[in-house]
Design a protein around this motif. Structure first.
Motif, short mmCIF file in Angstrom:
data_model
loop_
_atom_site.label_atom_id
_atom_site.label_comp_id
_atom_site.label_asym_id
_atom_site.label_seq_id
_atom_site.Cartn_x
_atom_site.Cartn_y
_atom_site.Cartn_z
N ARG A 81 -30.58 31.98 100.02
CA ARG A 81 -31.33 31.65 101.24
C ARG A 81 -30.43 31.80 102.47
O ARG A 81 -30.86 32.29 103.51
CB ARG A 81 -31.90 30.24 101.18
N LEU A 82 -29.18 31.37 102.35
CA LEU A 82 -28.24 31.51 103.46
C LEU A 82 -27.97 32.97 103.80
O LEU A 82 -27.69 33.32 104.94
CB LEU A 82 -26.93 30.79 103.14
N LEU A 83 -28.04 33.83 102.79
CA LEU A 83 -27.79 35.26 102.98
C LEU A 83 -29.07 36.05 103.26
O LEU A 83 -29.04 37.28 103.30
CB LEU A 83 -27.10 35.83 101.74
N ASP A 84 -30.18 35.34 103.45
CA ASP A 84 -31.49 35.96 103.67
C ASP A 84 -31.88 36.93 102.56
O ASP A 84 -32.44 38.00 102.80
CB ASP A 84 -31.53 36.68 105.03
N ILE A 85 -31.57 36.55 101.33
CA ILE A 85 -31.96 37.31 100.15
C ILE A 85 -32.96 36.46 99.39
O ILE A 85 -32.74 35.26 99.20
CB ILE A 85 -30.74 37.63 99.25
N TYR A 86 -34.03 37.09 98.95
CA TYR A 86 -35.05 36.34 98.21
C TYR A 86 -34.88 36.58 96.72
O TYR A 86 -35.02 37.71 96.25
CB TYR A 86 -36.46 36.74 98.66
N VAL A 87 -34.55 35.54 95.98
CA VAL A 87 -34.49 35.60 94.52
C VAL A 87 -35.63 34.73 94.01
O VAL A 87 -35.60 33.51 94.15
CB VAL A 87 -33.12 35.10 93.98
N ARG A 88 -36.61 35.38 93.44
CA ARG A 88 -37.81 34.65 93.04
C ARG A 88 -37.56 33.77 91.81
O ARG A 88 -36.85 34.17 90.89
CB ARG A 88 -38.99 35.58 92.82
N GLY A 89 -38.13 32.59 91.85
CA GLY A 89 -38.16 31.72 90.70
C GLY A 89 -36.98 30.79 90.51
O GLY A 89 -36.95 30.06 89.51
N THR A 90 -36.01 30.77 91.41
CA THR A 90 -34.84 29.91 91.18
C THR A 90 -35.23 28.44 91.11
O THR A 90 -34.69 27.70 90.28
CB THR A 90 -33.75 30.12 92.25
N ASP A 91 -36.16 28.02 91.96
CA ASP A 91 -36.60 26.62 91.92
C ASP A 91 -37.32 26.31 90.60
O ASP A 91 -37.10 25.25 90.00
CB ASP A 91 -37.56 26.31 93.09
N ASP A 92 -38.16 27.24 90.17
CA ASP A 92 -38.88 27.03 88.91
C ASP A 92 -37.92 26.98 87.73
O ASP A 92 -38.02 26.11 86.86
CB ASP A 92 -39.91 28.15 88.70
N TYR A 93 -36.97 27.93 87.71
CA TYR A 93 -36.03 27.96 86.59
C TYR A 93 -35.09 26.75 86.61
O TYR A 93 -34.70 26.26 85.55
CB TYR A 93 -35.23 29.26 86.58
N ALA A 94 -34.76 26.26 87.78
CA ALA A 94 -33.96 25.02 87.86
C ALA A 94 -34.74 23.86 87.23
O ALA A 94 -34.17 23.05 86.50
CB ALA A 94 -33.61 24.71 89.31
N GLY A 95 -36.03 23.81 87.50
CA GLY A 95 -36.87 22.76 86.91
C GLY A 95 -36.97 22.89 85.40
O GLY A 95 -36.89 21.90 84.67
N TYR A 96 -37.13 24.12 84.91
CA TYR A 96 -37.19 24.33 83.46
C TYR A 96 -35.89 23.90 82.79
O TYR A 96 -35.89 23.25 81.74
CB TYR A 96 -37.44 25.81 83.12
N CYS A 97 -34.77 24.28 83.41
CA CYS A 97 -33.47 23.93 82.84
C CYS A 97 -33.24 22.42 82.87
O CYS A 97 -32.69 21.85 81.92
CB CYS A 97 -32.35 24.64 83.61
N MET A 98 -33.69 21.77 83.94
CA MET A 98 -33.53 20.32 84.04
C MET A 98 -34.34 19.60 82.96
O MET A 98 -33.86 18.65 82.34
CB MET A 98 -33.94 19.83 85.43
#
Length: 172
Positions: free
Chosen positions: A34-51
């Motif tokens: 986000r700081l680099l203005d690059i969009y990587v889809r699903g990081t929030d979802d995958y963080a939730g799955y891993c948690m």
């Protein structure tokens, strides 16, 4: 049999640790991109799955180390056969609850696979994949509770995992 069960509990704990690291990696990836203005889809979802996988896979490992928060206010007031009976009832109730949770978690994975359920997030992940961690964790917890229940019924002390330090294993 004891060494196999302990290996299963340790493996679940090790997987939980890996999923904790994966959670951190997903969160950091989301922040940095986000700081680099690059969009990587699903990081929030995958963080939730891993948690979720981390939390469920750690249950049996933590239980077998005697680190779960246990309400001993009542149990500590008894001694001998009465204490053993109260602990047995607690283990039976715990095993029944964990068994039901394991059963329904396994059914959830199977049904999600059968119906082709996918996540509602931008990642569109088949839901049965992240649900495996929950199902595996609940099954191993059920086995750990049955392990303690059978040892208690046999009049033997419950087996606790030995820590990797020089401290002896605790027995309740």
């Amino acid at each position: 049999m004891r060494s196999l069960l302990d290996l299963i509990y340790r493996a679940a704990g090790g997987l939980a640790a890996l999923f904790m690291i994966a959670t951190l990696a997903m969160v950091l990836t989301g922040i940095v991109t986000r700081l680099l203005d690059i969009y990587v889809r699903g990081t929030d979802d995958y963080a939730g799955y891993c948690m979720a996988a981390c939390g469920f896979l750690a249950l049996a490992y933590t239980f077998k180390h005697g680190e779960h928060i246990r309400v001993t206010l009542l149990i500590d007031r008894f001694a001998g056969g009465t204490r053993r009976a109260v602990e047995t009832v607690a283990l039976v109730v715990g095993a029944v609850v964990a068994g039901a949770l394991a059963w329904y978690s396994l059914r959830l994975v199977f049904n999600s696979y059968e119906f082709g359920d996918i996540s509602q997030g931008v990642d569109a992940t088949p839901l049965w994949i992240p649900q495996i961690g929950m199902a595996a964790g609940t099954v191993v917890l059920f086995v750990a509770l049955l392990d303690d229940l059978l040892l208690t019924l046999a009049g033997r002390p419950v087996a606790r995992l030995k820590s990797h330090s020089n401290e002896p294993a605790r027995v309740e």
